[in-house]
Motif scaffolding. Structure first.
Motif, PDB file in Angstrom:
ATOM      1  N   GLY A   1      24.009  25.472  18.777  1.00  0.00           N
ATOM      2  CA  GLY A   1      25.367  25.778  18.489  1.00  0.00           C
ATOM      3  C   GLY A   1      25.399  27.369  17.921  1.00  0.00           C
ATOM      4  O   GLY A   1      24.302  28.238  17.815  1.00  0.00           O
ATOM      5  N   SER A   2      26.651  27.702  17.456  1.00  0.00           N
ATOM      6  CA  SER A   2      26.623  29.152  16.940  1.00  0.00           C
ATOM      7  C   SER A   2      27.395  29.061  15.471  1.00  0.00           C
ATOM      8  O   SER A   2      27.894  28.112  15.087  1.00  0.00           O
ATOM      9  CB  SER A   2      27.624  30.102  17.917  1.00  0.00           C
ATOM     10  OG  SER A   2      27.054  30.094  19.081  1.00  0.00           O
TER      11      SER A   2
ATOM     12  N   VAL B   1      29.956  42.803   6.426  1.00  0.00           N
ATOM     13  CA  VAL B   1      28.731  42.820   7.530  1.00  0.00           C
ATOM     14  C   VAL B   1      28.601  41.354   7.939  1.00  0.00           C
ATOM     15  O   VAL B   1      28.933  40.476   7.289  1.00  0.00           O
ATOM     16  CB  VAL B   1      27.413  43.353   6.822  1.00  0.00           C
ATOM     17  CG1 VAL B   1      27.242  42.585   5.591  1.00  0.00           C
ATOM     18  CG2 VAL B   1      26.563  43.353   7.885  1.00  0.00           C
ATOM     19  N   TYR B   2      28.429  41.359   9.259  1.00  0.00           N
ATOM     20  CA  TYR B   2      28.323  40.138   9.838  1.00  0.00           C
ATOM     21  C   TYR B   2      26.888  39.798  10.614  1.00  0.00           C
ATOM     22  O   TYR B   2      26.348  40.767  10.703  1.00  0.00           O
ATOM     23  CB  TYR B   2      29.443  40.021  11.142  1.00  0.00           C
ATOM     24  CG  TYR B   2      30.818  40.421  10.669  1.00  0.00           C
ATOM     25  CD1 TYR B   2      31.341  41.721  10.672  1.00  0.00           C
ATOM     26  CD2 TYR B   2      31.742  39.563  10.019  1.00  0.00           C
ATOM     27  CE1 TYR B   2      32.718  41.974  10.448  1.00  0.00           C
ATOM     28  CE2 TYR B   2      33.007  39.903   9.595  1.00  0.00           C
ATOM     29  CZ  TYR B   2      33.481  41.160   9.983  1.00  0.00           C
ATOM     30  OH  TYR B   2      34.635  41.212   9.548  1.00  0.00           O
ATOM     31  N   LEU B   3      26.782  38.815  10.809  1.00  0.00           N
ATOM     32  CA  LEU B   3      25.684  38.126  11.531  1.00  0.00           C
ATOM     33  C   LEU B   3      26.260  36.923  12.522  1.00  0.00           C
ATOM     34  O   LEU B   3      26.503  35.898  12.103  1.00  0.00           O
ATOM     35  CB  LEU B   3      24.515  37.371  10.573  1.00  0.00           C
ATOM     36  CG  LEU B   3      23.206  37.142  11.458  1.00  0.00           C
ATOM     37  CD1 LEU B   3      22.621  38.599  11.796  1.00  0.00           C
ATOM     38  CD2 LEU B   3      22.143  36.560  10.424  1.00  0.00           C
ATOM     39  N   GLN B   4      26.420  37.238  13.799  1.00  0.00           N
ATOM     40  CA  GLN B   4      26.665  36.410  14.743  1.00  0.00           C
ATOM     41  C   GLN B   4      25.284  35.712  15.196  1.00  0.00           C
ATOM     42  O   GLN B   4      24.301  36.258  15.794  1.00  0.00           O
ATOM     43  CB  GLN B   4      27.230  37.030  15.794  1.00  0.00           C
ATOM     44  CG  GLN B   4      27.580  35.834  16.976  1.00  0.00           C
ATOM     45  CD  GLN B   4      28.735  34.984  16.608  1.00  0.00           C
ATOM     46  OE1 GLN B   4      29.545  35.435  15.953  1.00  0.00           O
ATOM     47  NE2 GLN B   4      28.266  33.689  17.076  1.00  0.00           N
ATOM     48  N   MET B   5      25.469  34.501  15.117  1.00  0.00           N
ATOM     49  CA  MET B   5      24.138  33.727  15.342  1.00  0.00           C
ATOM     50  C   MET B   5      24.270  32.609  16.661  1.00  0.00           C
ATOM     51  O   MET B   5      25.293  31.749  16.366  1.00  0.00           O
ATOM     52  CB  MET B   5      23.507  32.788  14.067  1.00  0.00           C
ATOM     53  CG  MET B   5      23.139  33.604  12.925  1.00  0.00           C
ATOM     54  SD  MET B   5      22.529  32.823  11.549  1.00  0.00           S
ATOM     55  CE  MET B   5      23.914  31.684  11.152  1.00  0.00           C
ATOM     56  N   ASN B   6      23.744  32.719  17.713  1.00  0.00           N
ATOM     57  CA  ASN B   6      23.656  31.990  18.751  1.00  0.00           C
ATOM     58  C   ASN B   6      22.598  31.152  19.040  1.00  0.00           C
ATOM     59  O   ASN B   6      21.590  31.663  18.665  1.00  0.00           O
ATOM     60  CB  ASN B   6      24.481  32.831  20.028  1.00  0.00           C
ATOM     61  CG  ASN B   6      25.639  33.489  19.608  1.00  0.00           C
ATOM     62  OD1 ASN B   6      26.635  32.984  19.167  1.00  0.00           O
ATOM     63  ND2 ASN B   6      25.842  34.663  20.351  1.00  0.00           N
ATOM     64  N   ASP B   7      22.661  30.175  19.960  1.00  0.00           N
ATOM     65  CA  ASP B   7      21.741  29.304  20.275  1.00  0.00           C
ATOM     66  C   ASP B   7      20.857  29.180  19.332  1.00  0.00           C
ATOM     67  O   ASP B   7      19.487  29.154  18.943  1.00  0.00           O
ATOM     68  CB  ASP B   7      20.716  30.109  21.468  1.00  0.00           C
ATOM     69  CG  ASP B   7      19.922  29.176  22.024  1.00  0.00           C
ATOM     70  OD1 ASP B   7      18.818  29.840  22.487  1.00  0.00           O
ATOM     71  OD2 ASP B   7      19.941  27.931  22.122  1.00  0.00           O
ATOM     72  N   LEU B   8      21.514  28.354  17.954  1.00  0.00           N
ATOM     73  CA  LEU B   8      20.613  28.194  16.862  1.00  0.00           C
ATOM     74  C   LEU B   8      19.585  27.138  17.062  1.00  0.00           C
ATOM     75  O   LEU B   8      19.757  26.132  17.916  1.00  0.00           O
ATOM     76  CB  LEU B   8      21.512  27.724  15.906  1.00  0.00           C
ATOM     77  CG  LEU B   8      22.382  28.945  15.082  1.00  0.00           C
ATOM     78  CD1 LEU B   8      23.613  28.656  14.553  1.00  0.00           C
ATOM     79  CD2 LEU B   8      21.310  29.696  14.174  1.00  0.00           C
ATOM     80  N   LYS B   9      18.515  27.111  16.429  1.00  0.00           N
ATOM     81  CA  LYS B   9      17.340  26.263  16.279  1.00  0.00           C
ATOM     82  C   LYS B   9      17.047  25.654  15.079  1.00  0.00           C
ATOM     83  O   LYS B   9      17.512  26.283  14.020  1.00  0.00           O
ATOM     84  CB  LYS B   9      16.015  27.061  17.080  1.00  0.00           C
ATOM     85  CG  LYS B   9      16.435  27.699  18.256  1.00  0.00           C
ATOM     86  CD  LYS B   9      15.132  28.501  18.743  1.00  0.00           C
ATOM     87  CE  LYS B   9      15.323  29.458  19.889  1.00  0.00           C
ATOM     88  NZ  LYS B   9      15.653  28.743  21.093  1.00  0.00           N
ATOM     89  N   PRO B  10      16.410  24.436  15.123  1.00  0.00           N
ATOM     90  CA  PRO B  10      16.162  23.912  13.787  1.00  0.00           C
ATOM     91  C   PRO B  10      15.344  24.865  12.822  1.00  0.00           C
ATOM     92  O   PRO B  10      15.485  24.750  11.646  1.00  0.00           O
ATOM     93  CB  PRO B  10      15.209  22.635  14.170  1.00  0.00           C
ATOM     94  CG  PRO B  10      15.874  22.511  15.499  1.00  0.00           C
ATOM     95  CD  PRO B  10      16.203  23.631  16.158  1.00  0.00           C
ATOM     96  N   GLU B  11      14.467  25.802  13.463  1.00  0.00           N
ATOM     97  CA  GLU B  11      13.486  26.658  12.662  1.00  0.00           C
ATOM     98  C   GLU B  11      14.648  27.684  12.036  1.00  0.00           C
ATOM     99  O   GLU B  11      13.965  28.479  11.069  1.00  0.00           O
ATOM    100  CB  GLU B  11      12.462  27.157  13.501  1.00  0.00           C
ATOM    101  CG  GLU B  11      12.742  27.781  14.783  1.00  0.00           C
ATOM    102  CD  GLU B  11      12.802  26.763  16.031  1.00  0.00           C
ATOM    103  OE1 GLU B  11      13.207  25.682  15.778  1.00  0.00           O
ATOM    104  OE2 GLU B  11      12.264  27.213  16.876  1.00  0.00           O
ATOM    105  N   ASP B  12      15.840  27.946  12.241  1.00  0.00           N
ATOM    106  CA  ASP B  12      16.556  28.787  11.838  1.00  0.00           C
ATOM    107  C   ASP B  12      17.009  28.195  10.399  1.00  0.00           C
ATOM    108  O   ASP B  12      18.040  28.942   9.691  1.00  0.00           O
ATOM    109  CB  ASP B  12      18.069  29.074  12.714  1.00  0.00           C
ATOM    110  CG  ASP B  12      17.316  29.932  14.009  1.00  0.00           C
ATOM    111  OD1 ASP B  12      17.961  29.550  14.991  1.00  0.00           O
ATOM    112  OD2 ASP B  12      16.586  31.032  13.878  1.00  0.00           O
ATOM    113  N   THR B  13      17.016  27.144  10.203  1.00  0.00           N
ATOM    114  CA  THR B  13      17.595  26.449   9.080  1.00  0.00           C
ATOM    115  C   THR B  13      16.919  27.177   7.749  1.00  0.00           C
ATOM    116  O   THR B  13      15.566  27.226   7.716  1.00  0.00           O
ATOM    117  CB  THR B  13      17.015  25.055   8.971  1.00  0.00           C
ATOM    118  OG1 THR B  13      17.742  24.297   9.909  1.00  0.00           O
ATOM    119  CG2 THR B  13      17.327  24.410   7.473  1.00  0.00           C
ATOM    120  N   ALA B  14      17.987  27.554   6.909  1.00  0.00           N
ATOM    121  CA  ALA B  14      17.382  28.445   5.838  1.00  0.00           C
ATOM    122  C   ALA B  14      18.577  28.955   4.914  1.00  0.00           C
ATOM    123  O   ALA B  14      19.759  28.796   5.305  1.00  0.00           O
ATOM    124  CB  ALA B  14      16.767  29.745   6.313  1.00  0.00           C
ATOM    125  N   VAL B  15      18.310  29.540   3.842  1.00  0.00           N
ATOM    126  CA  VAL B  15      19.481  30.135   2.955  1.00  0.00           C
ATOM    127  C   VAL B  15      19.201  31.603   3.125  1.00  0.00           C
ATOM    128  O   VAL B  15      18.400  32.341   3.603  1.00  0.00           O
ATOM    129  CB  VAL B  15      19.006  30.070   1.402  1.00  0.00           C
ATOM    130  CG1 VAL B  15      20.162  30.844   0.805  1.00  0.00           C
ATOM    131  CG2 VAL B  15      19.161  28.533   0.821  1.00  0.00           C
TER     132      VAL B  15
END
Length: 118
Positions: free
Chosen positions: A15-16, A78-92
């Motif tokens: 997801g994004s 400021v923006y951060l567009q995050m695509n193709d998210l992975k479980p390892e992207d889990t964070a604060v």
């Protein structure tokens, strides 16, 4: 001075999400802007950065081609567009402002949680 992040949440793998950081109380275009993240039990790491003007960007190898940082100097955002998210992207995820004109101040937001899970 305030940096207020928003846009975090729970998303399924693949997801994004788009994170936003609204800045106030300082001259926004005097600052490089960065997104960092910190996962449980890990050190805070730089995810992406964008220069104060001109649009030059840099990314951690782990997010290249999936994440895009951008900024709107007219709106102090400021923006951060995050695509193709992975479980390892889990964070604060934290917004950071680093002064590059007229001083060396360094400001942080309070963070927004991103959880990638099915």
């Amino acid at each position: 001075v305030q940096l207020v992040e928003s846009g975090g949440g729970l998303v399924q793998p693949g997801g994004s999400l788009r994170l936003s950081c609204e800045a106030s109380g300082f001259t926004f275009n005097w600052y490089d802007m960065r997104w960092y993240r910190q996962a449980p039990g890990k050190e805070r790491e730089l995810v992406a950065g964008i220069a104060n003007v001109g649009g030059s960007t840099n990314y951690a190898d782990s997010v290249k081609a999936r994440f895009t940082i951008s900024r709107d100097n007219a709106k102090n955002l400021v923006y951060l567009q995050m695509n193709d998210l992975k479980p390892e992207d889990t964070a604060v995820y934290y917004c950071n402002a680093k002064q590059v004109i007229g001083g060396r101040s360094d400001y942080w937001g309070q963070g927004t949680q991103v959880t990638v899970s099915s």
